[in-house]
Design a protein around this motif. Structure first.
Motif, PDB file in Angstrom:
ATOM      1  N   VAL A  54       0.842  -1.461   0.096  1.00  0.00           N
ATOM      2  CA  VAL A  54      -0.093  -0.151   0.096  1.00  0.00           C
ATOM      3  C   VAL A  54       0.900   1.455   0.273  1.00  0.00           C
ATOM      4  O   VAL A  54       1.963   1.251   0.444  1.00  0.00           O
TER       5      VAL A  54
ATOM      6  N   PHE B   7       1.500   5.652   0.345  1.00  0.00           N
ATOM      7  CA  PHE B   7       1.188   6.705   1.391  1.00  0.00           C
ATOM      8  C   PHE B   7       1.533   8.089   0.752  1.00  0.00           C
ATOM      9  O   PHE B   7       2.669   8.170  -0.192  1.00  0.00           O
TER      10      PHE B   7
ATOM     11  N   LEU C 100      -3.744   5.680   5.922  1.00  0.00           N
ATOM     12  CA  LEU C 100      -4.613   4.767   5.056  1.00  0.00           C
ATOM     13  C   LEU C 100      -5.529   5.292   3.849  1.00  0.00           C
ATOM     14  O   LEU C 100      -6.445   6.240   4.402  1.00  0.00           O
TER      15      LEU C 100
ATOM     16  N   ALA D 161      -5.685   2.108  -0.221  1.00  0.00           N
ATOM     17  CA  ALA D 161      -4.835   1.144   0.346  1.00  0.00           C
ATOM     18  C   ALA D 161      -5.727   0.392   1.311  1.00  0.00           C
ATOM     19  O   ALA D 161      -5.460  -0.912   1.330  1.00  0.00           O
ATOM     20  N   LYS D 162      -6.805   0.923   1.832  1.00  0.00           N
ATOM     21  CA  LYS D 162      -7.668   0.220   2.624  1.00  0.00           C
ATOM     22  C   LYS D 162      -8.277  -1.040   1.606  1.00  0.00           C
ATOM     23  O   LYS D 162      -8.525  -2.308   2.210  1.00  0.00           O
TER      24      LYS D 162
ATOM     25  N   ARG E 239       3.769   3.917   9.642  1.00  0.00           N
ATOM     26  CA  ARG E 239       2.879   3.601   8.522  1.00  0.00           C
ATOM     27  C   ARG E 239       2.604   1.891   8.937  1.00  0.00           C
ATOM     28  O   ARG E 239       1.379   1.434   8.504  1.00  0.00           O
TER      29      ARG E 239
ATOM     30  N   VAL F 299      -1.232  -0.017   9.330  1.00  0.00           N
ATOM     31  CA  VAL F 299      -1.781  -1.279   8.625  1.00  0.00           C
ATOM     32  C   VAL F 299      -2.122  -2.301   9.596  1.00  0.00           C
ATOM     33  O   VAL F 299      -3.069  -2.977   9.672  1.00  0.00           O
TER      34      VAL F 299
ATOM     35  N   TYR G 218      -5.367  -1.536  11.093  1.00  0.00           N
ATOM     36  CA  TYR G 218      -6.630  -1.773  10.229  1.00  0.00           C
ATOM     37  C   TYR G 218      -6.677  -3.259  10.147  1.00  0.00           C
ATOM     38  O   TYR G 218      -8.042  -3.605  10.086  1.00  0.00           O
TER      39      TYR G 218
END
Length: 333
Positions: free
Chosen positions: A215, A217, A224, A228-229, A269, A273, A276
């Motif tokens: 993903v 940034f 995110l 990215a999600k 970062r 992740v 999430y």
């Protein structure tokens, strides 16, 4: 006459002995009833009185904070307090349950997975393993308790009176005779299964990469994006149903900014992740292996161009599967 009396005293004959016995019987009959009752009660009072001990009195104590583990059987339970007898000893320990006590049973292939169990299953007769630390009352405060389903089944059978000892010789002989004609085939299957299991055990420490993803940034950001999600959602969907899977997560930054700043940024970062995956997708933390920020190392694009720097502002996700747990069983046709 005097001579004959003296002779009788010195050498009592049968008549004299008979007379003495009759006098002794009459003397016993003449004793009052209370005396006889007291005489009869004397042997009973001489035997020791056995008092049932309190079922939760331990003979093992633990210093506060002392780590210990006990493997044995639950003797009794009162609320959150268990009395556990260590296997093959007379050592009794009081084990205290708390809301933080993890109770689990092994499950899955080779019993490598763990399944949460309810506290109500901890009944007298259950064989278990306890790990914890000493409490303020010299008891063992349980942090983790594990037991096998087989032990639980036996405990439930004992509690309901359903365990029966079956030692019927004729039934056993019938079973032995029934399997004799296929003994050679059974041996061949056993050799094949043993070879397969040995190979799978050897592969338990080996992992294969199943698939990867990454993903991106924005500059200086650890937030995110919707894209990215969506990528993370797809990775989780693909990985569902994999046995023994692990997730490796590594974060990176481009070269703009100082080294310390970029190191912290890459770690933030990674944390975004992980948060999430665990919070939104319910990925267990135990499956995420050492998520780490790598700073500006391992660039995949040139830090001299905007396009290259955009490629370097990333988090990489690798899904690994255990080779031993996912290998086909060669012993089966």
């Amino acid at each position: 006459m005097r001579h004959s009396t003296a002779s009788a005293l010195q050498d009592p004959g049968p008549s004299t002995a008979h007379l003495a016995c009759r006098l002794a019987v009459l003397a016993l009959l003449a004793l009052p009833a209370p005396a006889l009752a007291q005489a009869d009660a004397t042997p009973a009072s001489a035997s020791p009185t056995v008092t049932a001990p309190d079922p939760l009195v331990p003979n093992v104590s633990y210093a506060p904070g002392q780590y210990a583990k006990v493997e044995g059987t639950i003797v009794s339970r009162k609320g959150d307090a268990l009395l556990v007898r260590r296997q093959n000893t007379q050592e009794l320990s009081v084990v205290t349950l708390t809301e933080h006590t993890d109770i689990e049973s092994p499950t899955g292939v080779l019993n490598l997975e763990r399944k949460k169990q309810d506290m109500a299953m901890l009944k007298p007769g259950l064989f278990l393993k306890v790990r914890g630390h000493g409490g303020d009352q010299k008891e063992l405060v349980a942090e983790r308790i594990s037991f096998h389903k087989g032990a639980l089944k036996v405990t439930n059978q004992i509690s309901s009176g359903q365990v029966e000892l079956k030692e019927d010789h004729e039934a056993l002989e019938t079973k032995v005779n029934a399997t004799t004609d296929s003994l050679n085939a059974a041996r061949s299957r056993a050799r094949a299964e043993f070879s397969s299991i040995a190979t799978r055990i050897a592969d338990l420490d080996a992992y294969d990469e199943k698939f990867t993803g990454s993903v991106r940034f924005a500059t200086g950001s650890a937030m995110l994006t919707a894209e990215a999600k969506s990528t993370l959602d797809s990775l989780v969907s693909i990985g569902k149903g994999l046995n023994g899977s692990l997730v490796e997560i590594a974060g990176f930054a481009d070269s703009r900014g100082g080294a310390e700043y970029n190191q912290r940024l890459s770690q933030r970062r990674v944390e975004a992740v992980v948060a999430y995956l665990t919070q939104e997708q319910s990925v267990p933390l135990r499956k995420i292996v050492n998520p780490t920020g790598m700073g500006t190392s391992k660039p995949i694009g040139s830090n001299e161009t905007e396009e290259g720097r955009a490629l370097n502002r990333r988090v990489e996700i690798r899904v690994l599967v255990n080779r031993g747990m996912n290998a086909p069983d060669s012993s089966k046709p």
